[in-house]
Write a protein that holds these residues in place. Structure first.
Motif, PDB file in Angstrom:
ATOM      1  N   MET A   1       0.821  -1.197   0.000  1.00  0.00           N
ATOM      2  CA  MET A   1       0.000   0.000   0.000  1.00  0.00           C
ATOM      3  C   MET A   1       0.865   1.260   0.000  1.00  0.00           C
ATOM      4  SD  MET A   1      -3.206  -0.535  -0.035  1.00  0.00           S
ATOM      5  CE  MET A   1      -4.284  -1.897   0.064  1.00  0.00           C
ATOM      6  N   ALA A   2       1.998   1.235   0.665  1.00  0.00           N
ATOM      7  CA  ALA A   2       2.845   2.419   0.742  1.00  0.00           C
ATOM      8  C   ALA A   2       3.412   2.792  -0.621  1.00  0.00           C
ATOM      9  CB  ALA A   2       3.982   2.178   1.735  1.00  0.00           C
ATOM     10  N   ASN A   3       3.515   1.834  -1.519  1.00  0.00           N
ATOM     11  CA  ASN A   3       4.090   2.103  -2.832  1.00  0.00           C
ATOM     12  C   ASN A   3       3.094   2.723  -3.806  1.00  0.00           C
ATOM     13  OD1 ASN A   3       6.620   1.211  -2.180  1.00  0.00           O
ATOM     14  ND2 ASN A   3       6.257  -0.875  -2.881  1.00  0.00           N
ATOM     15  N   SER A   4       1.789   2.707  -3.521  1.00  0.00           N
ATOM     16  CA  SER A   4       0.810   3.182  -4.502  1.00  0.00           C
ATOM     17  C   SER A   4       1.001   4.671  -4.806  1.00  0.00           C
ATOM     18  CB  SER A   4      -0.615   2.896  -4.055  1.00  0.00           C
ATOM     19  OG  SER A   4      -0.985   3.750  -3.001  1.00  0.00           O
ATOM     20  N   GLY A   5       1.359   5.483  -3.824  1.00  0.00           N
ATOM     21  CA  GLY A   5       1.641   6.896  -4.065  1.00  0.00           C
ATOM     22  C   GLY A   5       2.847   7.064  -4.961  1.00  0.00           C
ATOM     23  N   TYR A   6       3.851   6.248  -4.712  1.00  0.00           N
ATOM     24  CA  TYR A   6       5.060   6.278  -5.541  1.00  0.00           C
ATOM     25  C   TYR A   6       4.732   5.858  -6.975  1.00  0.00           C
ATOM     26  CZ  TYR A   6       9.537   4.952  -7.499  1.00  0.00           C
ATOM     27  OH  TYR A   6      10.624   4.826  -8.324  1.00  0.00           O
ATOM     28  N   ASP A   7       3.923   4.812  -7.142  1.00  0.00           N
ATOM     29  CA  ASP A   7       3.544   4.337  -8.465  1.00  0.00           C
ATOM     30  C   ASP A   7       2.777   5.408  -9.240  1.00  0.00           C
ATOM     31  OD1 ASP A   7       4.737   1.894  -7.966  1.00  0.00           O
ATOM     32  OD2 ASP A   7       2.862   0.925  -7.376  1.00  0.00           O
ATOM     33  N   GLN A   8       1.872   6.104  -8.560  1.00  0.00           N
ATOM     34  CA  GLN A   8       1.110   7.158  -9.225  1.00  0.00           C
ATOM     35  C   GLN A   8       2.029   8.296  -9.665  1.00  0.00           C
ATOM     36  OE1 GLN A   8      -1.856   8.108  -6.301  1.00  0.00           O
ATOM     37  NE2 GLN A   8      -3.358   6.701  -7.204  1.00  0.00           N
ATOM     38  N   ARG A   9       2.952   8.704  -8.806  1.00  0.00           N
ATOM     39  CA  ARG A   9       3.897   9.768  -9.173  1.00  0.00           C
ATOM     40  C   ARG A   9       4.757   9.332 -10.342  1.00  0.00           C
ATOM     41  NH1 ARG A   9       3.964  10.541  -3.530  1.00  0.00           N
ATOM     42  NH2 ARG A   9       5.697   9.098  -3.317  1.00  0.00           N
ATOM     43  N   SER A  10       5.169   8.082 -10.328  1.00  0.00           N
ATOM     44  CA  SER A  10       5.988   7.553 -11.416  1.00  0.00           C
ATOM     45  C   SER A  10       5.229   7.577 -12.736  1.00  0.00           C
ATOM     46  CB  SER A  10       6.421   6.128 -11.079  1.00  0.00           C
ATOM     47  OG  SER A  10       7.171   5.566 -12.121  1.00  0.00           O
ATOM     48  N   GLN A  11       3.960   7.205 -12.713  1.00  0.00           N
ATOM     49  CA  GLN A  11       3.145   7.229 -13.935  1.00  0.00           C
ATOM     50  C   GLN A  11       2.976   8.657 -14.447  1.00  0.00           C
ATOM     51  OE1 GLN A  11      -0.471   5.218 -12.848  1.00  0.00           O
ATOM     52  NE2 GLN A  11       0.357   3.202 -13.308  1.00  0.00           N
ATOM     53  N   VAL A  12       2.755   9.601 -13.546  1.00  0.00           N
ATOM     54  CA  VAL A  12       2.610  11.002 -13.946  1.00  0.00           C
ATOM     55  C   VAL A  12       3.907  11.502 -14.569  1.00  0.00           C
ATOM     56  CG1 VAL A  12       2.330  13.357 -13.074  1.00  0.00           C
ATOM     57  CG2 VAL A  12       0.781  11.547 -12.304  1.00  0.00           C
ATOM     58  N   LEU A  13       5.039  11.198 -13.949  1.00  0.00           N
ATOM     59  CA  LEU A  13       6.330  11.639 -14.487  1.00  0.00           C
ATOM     60  C   LEU A  13       6.606  11.021 -15.845  1.00  0.00           C
ATOM     61  CD1 LEU A  13       8.556  11.665 -11.283  1.00  0.00           C
ATOM     62  CD2 LEU A  13       7.699  13.623 -12.573  1.00  0.00           C
ATOM     63  N   ASN A  14       6.248   9.754 -16.029  1.00  0.00           N
ATOM     64  CA  ASN A  14       6.428   9.123 -17.332  1.00  0.00           C
ATOM     65  C   ASN A  14       5.556   9.803 -18.388  1.00  0.00           C
ATOM     66  OD1 ASN A  14       8.318   7.240 -16.532  1.00  0.00           O
ATOM     67  ND2 ASN A  14       6.814   5.675 -16.057  1.00  0.00           N
ATOM     68  N   GLY A  15       4.330  10.161 -18.034  1.00  0.00           N
ATOM     69  CA  GLY A  15       3.441  10.851 -18.958  1.00  0.00           C
ATOM     70  C   GLY A  15       3.972  12.226 -19.332  1.00  0.00           C
ATOM     71  N   VAL A  16       4.480  12.961 -18.360  1.00  0.00           N
ATOM     72  CA  VAL A  16       5.047  14.287 -18.616  1.00  0.00           C
ATOM     73  C   VAL A  16       6.276  14.164 -19.506  1.00  0.00           C
ATOM     74  CG1 VAL A  16       6.228  16.251 -17.537  1.00  0.00           C
ATOM     75  CG2 VAL A  16       4.117  15.359 -16.540  1.00  0.00           C
ATOM     76  N   SER A  17       7.109  13.184 -19.234  1.00  0.00           N
ATOM     77  CA  SER A  17       8.311  12.962 -20.045  1.00  0.00           C
ATOM     78  C   SER A  17       7.944  12.662 -21.495  1.00  0.00           C
ATOM     79  CB  SER A  17       9.120  11.810 -19.461  1.00  0.00           C
ATOM     80  OG  SER A  17      10.230  11.526 -20.266  1.00  0.00           O
ATOM     81  N   SER A  18       6.939  11.823 -21.691  1.00  0.00           N
ATOM     82  CA  SER A  18       6.480  11.483 -23.036  1.00  0.00           C
ATOM     83  C   SER A  18       5.950  12.718 -23.753  1.00  0.00           C
ATOM     84  CB  SER A  18       5.404  10.405 -22.959  1.00  0.00           C
ATOM     85  OG  SER A  18       4.884  10.138 -24.231  1.00  0.00           O
ATOM     86  N   LEU A  19       5.182  13.539 -23.052  1.00  0.00           N
ATOM     87  CA  LEU A  19       4.630  14.759 -23.638  1.00  0.00           C
ATOM     88  C   LEU A  19       5.743  15.723 -24.031  1.00  0.00           C
ATOM     89  CD1 LEU A  19       2.152  16.430 -24.373  1.00  0.00           C
ATOM     90  CD2 LEU A  19       2.120  17.275 -22.028  1.00  0.00           C
ATOM     91  N   LEU A  20       6.761  15.853 -23.196  1.00  0.00           N
ATOM     92  CA  LEU A  20       7.886  16.727 -23.518  1.00  0.00           C
ATOM     93  C   LEU A  20       8.622  16.250 -24.761  1.00  0.00           C
ATOM     94  CD1 LEU A  20       9.335  17.521 -19.980  1.00  0.00           C
ATOM     95  CD2 LEU A  20       8.195  19.098 -21.549  1.00  0.00           C
ATOM     96  N   CYS A  21       8.791  14.947 -24.902  1.00  0.00           N
ATOM     97  CA  CYS A  21       9.456  14.398 -26.089  1.00  0.00           C
ATOM     98  C   CYS A  21       8.644  14.712 -27.346  1.00  0.00           C
ATOM     99  CB  CYS A  21       9.664  12.894 -25.953  1.00  0.00           C
ATOM    100  SG  CYS A  21      10.942  12.457 -24.771  1.00  0.00           S
ATOM    101  N   GLU A  22       7.325  14.545 -27.287  1.00  0.00           N
ATOM    102  CA  GLU A  22       6.473  14.835 -28.442  1.00  0.00           C
ATOM    103  C   GLU A  22       6.512  16.322 -28.774  1.00  0.00           C
ATOM    104  OE1 GLU A  22       2.556  13.258 -28.735  1.00  0.00           O
ATOM    105  OE2 GLU A  22       3.150  11.363 -27.833  1.00  0.00           O
ATOM    106  N   THR A  23       6.528  17.170 -27.747  1.00  0.00           N
ATOM    107  CA  THR A  23       6.579  18.615 -27.973  1.00  0.00           C
ATOM    108  C   THR A  23       7.899  18.998 -28.626  1.00  0.00           C
ATOM    109  OG1 THR A  23       5.150  18.997 -26.076  1.00  0.00           O
ATOM    110  CG2 THR A  23       6.436  20.874 -26.857  1.00  0.00           C
ATOM    111  N   ARG A  24       8.995  18.423 -28.142  1.00  0.00           N
ATOM    112  CA  ARG A  24      10.305  18.693 -28.723  1.00  0.00           C
ATOM    113  C   ARG A  24      10.327  18.286 -30.191  1.00  0.00           C
ATOM    114  NH1 ARG A  24      13.181  16.028 -24.793  1.00  0.00           N
ATOM    115  NH2 ARG A  24      12.858  17.513 -23.156  1.00  0.00           N
ATOM    116  N   SER A  25       9.780  17.122 -30.503  1.00  0.00           N
ATOM    117  CA  SER A  25       9.729  16.654 -31.885  1.00  0.00           C
ATOM    118  C   SER A  25       8.870  17.588 -32.729  1.00  0.00           C
ATOM    119  CB  SER A  25       9.161  15.242 -31.965  1.00  0.00           C
ATOM    120  OG  SER A  25      10.055  14.329 -31.391  1.00  0.00           O
TER     121      SER A  25
END
Length: 88
Positions: A1-25
Motif C-alpha cells: 500500500m505504501a508504494n501506490s503513491g510512488y507508483d502514481q507519481r511515477s506514472q505522472v512523471l512518465n506521462g510528462v516525459s512522453s509529452l515533452l518528447c512529443e513537444t520537442r519533436s
C-alpha cells in the motif's frame, strides 16, 4: 500500500516525459504519428525522392500514405517520424 503513491507519481512523471518528447519533436517539424489524420501532407525523412504524400489513414501504429512518386505506402509510425508539410 505504501508504494501506490510512488507508483502514481511515477506514472505522472512518465506521462510528462512522453509529452515533452512529443513537444520537442513537434518543434523540429517532426510529429508523433498519433497526430496524423487523413488529408495531412507529409514527407518521408529517409526517402525524399518519394515526394510529398497525403495521409490516407492511421490505424494504431500503421500510417497509409499516398506519395506522388511511389504511390501508396504503409509505414510503421512508431519506427518512422514522418515530416509534416505545412506549405509547398
Amino acid at each position: 500500500m505504501a508504494n501506490s503513491g510512488y507508483d502514481q507519481r511515477s506514472q505522472v512523471l512518465n506521462g510528462v516525459s512522453s509529452l515533452l518528447c512529443e513537444t520537442r519533436s513537434a518543434m523540429n517539424g517532426i510529429m508523433s504519428h498519433h497526430v496524423l489524420t487523413p488529408g495531412m501532407l507529409v514527407r518521408h525523412p529517409q526517402y525524399p525522392e518519394w515526394g510529398i504524400g497525403q495521409v490516407q489513414s492511421r490505424i494504431g501504429e500503421m500510417v497509409t500514405v499516398n506519395f506522388v512518386e511511389t504511390g501508396k505506402q504503409v509505414i510503421n509510425g512508431s519506427k518512422v517520424s514522418l515530416v509534416i508539410v505545412y506549405e509547398e
